[in-house]
Scaffold this active site. Structure first.
Site, PDB file in Angstrom:
ATOM      1  N   HIS A  21       0.842  -1.197   0.000  1.00 24.74           N
ATOM      2  CA  HIS A  21       0.000   0.000   0.000  1.00 24.74           C
ATOM      3  C   HIS A  21       0.873   1.240   0.000  1.00 24.74           C
ATOM      4  CE1 HIS A  21       0.839  -0.636   4.259  1.00 24.74           C
ATOM      5  NE2 HIS A  21       0.363   0.544   4.562  1.00 24.74           N
ATOM      6  N   ASP A  55       5.916   4.320   5.203  1.00 25.09           N
ATOM      7  CA  ASP A  55       6.815   3.363   5.839  1.00 25.09           C
ATOM      8  C   ASP A  55       6.926   2.065   5.045  1.00 25.09           C
ATOM      9  OD1 ASP A  55       4.110   2.958   6.646  1.00 25.09           O
ATOM     10  OD2 ASP A  55       4.739   1.732   8.329  1.00 25.09           O
ATOM     11  N   HIS A  56       6.152   1.946   3.976  1.00 24.60           N
ATOM     12  CA  HIS A  56       6.223   0.786   3.089  1.00 24.60           C
ATOM     13  C   HIS A  56       6.735   1.149   1.697  1.00 24.60           C
ATOM     14  CE1 HIS A  56       3.691  -1.902   5.720  1.00 24.60           C
ATOM     15  NE2 HIS A  56       3.445  -0.708   6.227  1.00 24.60           N
ATOM     16  N   ASP A  79      -0.471  -4.010   6.027  1.00 26.08           N
ATOM     17  CA  ASP A  79      -1.162  -3.561   7.234  1.00 26.08           C
ATOM     18  C   ASP A  79      -2.631  -3.975   7.158  1.00 26.08           C
ATOM     19  OD1 ASP A  79       1.257  -2.440   7.691  1.00 26.08           O
ATOM     20  OD2 ASP A  79       0.570  -0.361   7.726  1.00 26.08           O
TER      21      ASP A  79
END
Length: 307
Positions: free
Chosen positions: A63, A67-68, A212
């Site tokens: 997504h 942080d990804h 997540d």
């Protein structure tokens, strides 16, 4: 096949943990690897491993949260400086192509390899090659988020070396043909059937890597009978309400998903920076009451994937 955790923290890095990224390495295929998510600093973490960017051929983004994702542009441009880097395919949700196109255009980056960016819809199945397929499904997060189930196709059975010797099959290329299911003719005119000298095929391995998510049915579906399930565990037990508010899971909820899915092994990651390592160990000990085969990821943890 091996998982290498490059970043295991939720939201922001800590001195011990970088933000999210995990590599899936195929040592039997000249160490090529895939990458799942690329938080800021991922390429720095790669420097602490034996993984080489020239061997990276696919990236999967879950997504569009930073942080990804924020480490992806730098990683792509650094790959230009690695000899032998061929075509790279990147998969992810809607918006990924626009994000990468904008960053690369504004920064005037020049890639010396072919980059293919594919925005996928949750529910798509990717038939990537003759060894693997990847199923996808939408998870329950604050923004669209994709989970990935990587399935290895059935593997050929083992060669019966004693039978090969008895039948007079010389070691070499004929072994490979027989293992691939091909019948072969010998110099004396006899034919050796693959079924005579190759055992039954074995099931391929299954790895599920989720982004997540709050607990949801699609997480169970993607993790069904997985050899390894990678699931977020942002919060400790007792924080279910807060986890739901932010579209996350507690470690106990992750254990519940693994139990419902009948996964063989659970590795939890995306751990909130509020928890120190002693607290994480206590969380794991408690969650093992729900699912005993549970381990908390840490940066540079390597996990072999066995059927």
């Amino acid at each position: 096949m091996k998982l290498i955790f490059l970043g295991t923290s939720a939201g922001r890095p800590t001195p011990e943990r970088n933000v999210m990224s995990v590599a899936l390495r195929f040592p039997e295929e000249r160490n090529r690897f895939w990458l799942f998510d690329a938080g800021e600093g991922t390429q720095h973490r790669l420097l602490g491993t034996k993984l080489k960017l020239s061997k990276l051929d696919r990236i999967f983004i879950t997504h569009m949260h930073g942080d990804h994702l924020y480490g992806l542009p730098g990683l792509l441009t650094s790959r230009t400086f690695h000899d032998g880097a061929g075509k790279l395919r990147v998969y992810g949700p809607k918006g990924l192509a626009d994000y990468l196109g904008t960053v690369l255009r504004v920064s005037e980056a020049h890639l010396n390899y072919e980059l293919e960016v594919s925005e996928i819809e949750p529910g798509d199945t990717l038939d990537l090659d003759d060894r693997f397929s990847v199923e996808t499904a939408e998870l329950d997060h604050r923004i669209p988020c994709i989970g990935y189930r990587i399935t290895e196709r059935p593997r050929p059975g083992a060669l019966d070396l004693a039978a090969l010797a008895r039948l007079g099959v010389p070691p070499g290329p004929l072994y490979g043909k027989l293992k691939r299911g091909e019948d072969v003719a010998l110099d004396d005119g006899s034919t050796i059937l693959s079924s005579e000298v190759v055992g039954p095929p074995s099931d391929g391995r299954i790895v599920t890597i989720l982004g997540d998510t709050s607990p949801c049915d699609n997480a169970v579906k993607l993790a069904r009978n997985a050899d390894v399930l990678v699931h977020e565990a942002t919060f400790g037990a007792g924080m279910e309400e807060k986890a739901l508010d932010y579209g996350h899971s507690t470690i106990t909820q992750a254990a519940g998903i693994a139990r419902r899915a009948k996964a063989k092994r659970l590795i939890v990651t995306h751990i909130s920076a509020r928890y120190g390592e002693e607290e994480v160990a206590a969380m794991v000990a408690e969650a093992r009451k729900e699912f005993p085969e549970l381990e908390a990821a840490r940066d540079y943890l390597e996990v072999g994937v066995t059927p």
